[in-house]
Scaffold this motif. Structure first.
Motif, short mmCIF file in Angstrom:
data_model
loop_
_atom_site.label_atom_id
_atom_site.label_comp_id
_atom_site.label_asym_id
_atom_site.label_seq_id
_atom_site.Cartn_x
_atom_site.Cartn_y
_atom_site.Cartn_z
N GLN A 293 49.82 28.85 42.41
CA GLN A 293 50.72 28.86 41.27
C GLN A 293 51.60 27.61 41.36
N THR B 60 57.71 49.39 42.14
CA THR B 60 57.85 47.94 42.39
C THR B 60 57.65 47.65 43.86
N VAL C 207 45.50 35.20 53.80
CA VAL C 207 44.72 36.21 53.10
C VAL C 207 44.25 37.33 54.03
N TYR D 150 54.09 37.00 31.13
CA TYR D 150 53.02 36.11 31.52
C TYR D 150 51.95 36.10 30.42
N GLY E 240 41.46 38.76 43.43
CA GLY E 240 41.39 38.99 44.87
C GLY E 240 42.63 38.54 45.61
N GLY E 241 43.65 38.17 44.88
CA GLY E 241 44.91 37.80 45.52
C GLY E 241 45.05 36.35 45.88
N GLY F 263 42.52 42.05 38.79
CA GLY F 263 42.69 40.70 38.24
C GLY F 263 43.89 40.00 38.81
N GLY F 264 45.00 40.69 38.93
CA GLY F 264 46.18 40.07 39.52
C GLY F 264 46.79 38.98 38.68
N ALA F 265 46.55 39.01 37.38
CA ALA F 265 47.08 37.94 36.54
C ALA F 265 48.56 38.07 36.31
N ASP F 266 49.16 39.14 36.78
CA ASP F 266 50.57 39.35 36.50
C ASP F 266 51.48 38.70 37.52
N GLY F 267 51.07 37.62 38.08
CA GLY F 267 51.96 36.81 38.90
C GLY F 267 52.18 37.34 40.29
N LEU F 268 53.25 36.86 40.90
CA LEU F 268 53.57 37.17 42.27
C LEU F 268 54.86 37.97 42.36
N GLY G 111 44.44 33.19 37.92
CA GLY G 111 45.15 34.45 37.76
C GLY G 111 45.05 35.35 38.97
N PHE G 112 44.87 34.78 40.15
CA PHE G 112 44.89 35.53 41.39
C PHE G 112 43.84 36.63 41.49
N TYR H 225 59.46 32.94 34.84
CA TYR H 225 60.30 33.61 35.83
C TYR H 225 61.76 33.24 35.58
N TYR I 257 53.24 31.63 33.23
CA TYR I 257 54.23 32.64 33.60
C TYR I 257 55.64 32.12 33.33
N ALA J 108 50.74 38.67 46.42
CA ALA J 108 49.86 38.90 45.27
C ALA J 108 49.15 40.23 45.48
N ARG J 109 49.11 41.02 44.42
CA ARG J 109 48.45 42.32 44.55
C ARG J 109 46.95 42.16 44.58
N GLY J 110 46.44 41.34 43.65
CA GLY J 110 45.03 40.99 43.69
C GLY J 110 44.08 42.00 43.11
N SER K 290 47.26 41.57 48.86
CA SER K 290 45.98 40.88 49.04
C SER K 290 46.19 39.53 49.69
N SER K 291 47.29 38.91 49.41
CA SER K 291 47.61 37.63 50.03
C SER K 291 49.11 37.46 50.06
#
Lengths: 114, 116
Positions: free
Chosen positions: B105, A1, A50, B48, B100-101, A97-102, B97-98, B35, B33, A92-94, A30-31
């Motif tokens: 949201q 994590t 970024v 999500y 490249g980061g 895809g990075g769709a798993d949120g922040l 969906g971020f 939270y 999402y 954000a991992r980025g 990534s950001s």
């Protein structure tokens, strides 16, 4: 994590003073995003940084992303009572895809006394 | 403001009862999402969704399930509520969906859930 550590957790200062809030991690993001949250409401995005070393200004708020993209800071100049709120940093991992949120820090509760 | 509503806004329930929270968006964003926000823990991702019927687990998914049958609705269900699930729950949406980061949201107003 991947963890984001914010400091300080609580800050109460007088109107007109300057302050800095820090957001640190051992991981690269990534950001980095900064949010502000008021009681009874959801967080609202203030800024996204970024590029390593990037500096963004939003009126009296200055945001900086560390060169290694592991940390960020928020500096407020001449704080006003309207700046009172919970400030959250989020990374954000980025990759992939990075769709798993922040990933969020725990937040800094800021109170500006008139 | 992004068009995100959450219902109910407040709920008190008893341990062992099922609870469903609803998130509705009018932005037609693909990603949604859930939270939870707790003192000392900040915001933590539960589940999500990256499309209709496409969902995945987040950091704290145990005890929760989700469903998304339409683009605009994302439901969070506590099958058998426990006191540890007392929290404020936030729904959020994002368009891309971020990749490249970078993305934005948007958060809903939250649901305050108390499990007695």
């Amino acid at each position: 994590t991947q963890l984001l550590e914010q400091s300080p957790q609580f800050l109460s200062i007088q109107e007109g003073e300057n302050l800095t809030v820090y957001c640190n991690s051992s991981s690269v993001f990534s950001s980095l995003q900064w949010y502000r949250q008021e009681p009874g409401e959801g967080p609202v995005l203030l800024v996204t940084v970024v590029t390593g070393g990037e500096v963004k200004k939003l009126k009296r708020l200055t945001f900086q992303f560390g060169d290694a993209r592991k940390d960020s800071s928020l500096h407020i100049t001449a704080a006003q009572p309207g700046d009172t709120g919970l400030y959250l940093c989020a990374g954000a991992r980025g990759s992939g895809g990075g769709a798993d949120g922040l990933t969020f820090g725990k937040g800094t509760h800021l109170i500006i006394q008139p | 403001d992004a068009g995100i509503t959450q219902s109910p806004r407040h709920k008190v329930t008893e341990t062992g009862t099922p609870v469903t929270l609803r998130c509705h968006q009018t932005e037609n964003h693909r990603y949604m999402y859930w939270y939870r926000q707790d003192p000392g823990h900040g915001l933590r991702l539960i589940h999500y969704s990256y499309g209709v019927k496409d969902t995945d687990k987040g950091e704290v998914s145990d005890g929760y399930s989700v469903s998304r049958s339409k683009t605009e609705d994302f439901l969070l269900t506590l099958e058998s509520a426990t006191s540890s699930q007392t929290s404020v729950y936030f729904c959020a949406i994002s368009e891309f969906g971020f990749p490249g980061g970078t993305d934005t949201q948007y958060f809903g107003p939250g649901t305050r859930l108390t499990v007695l």
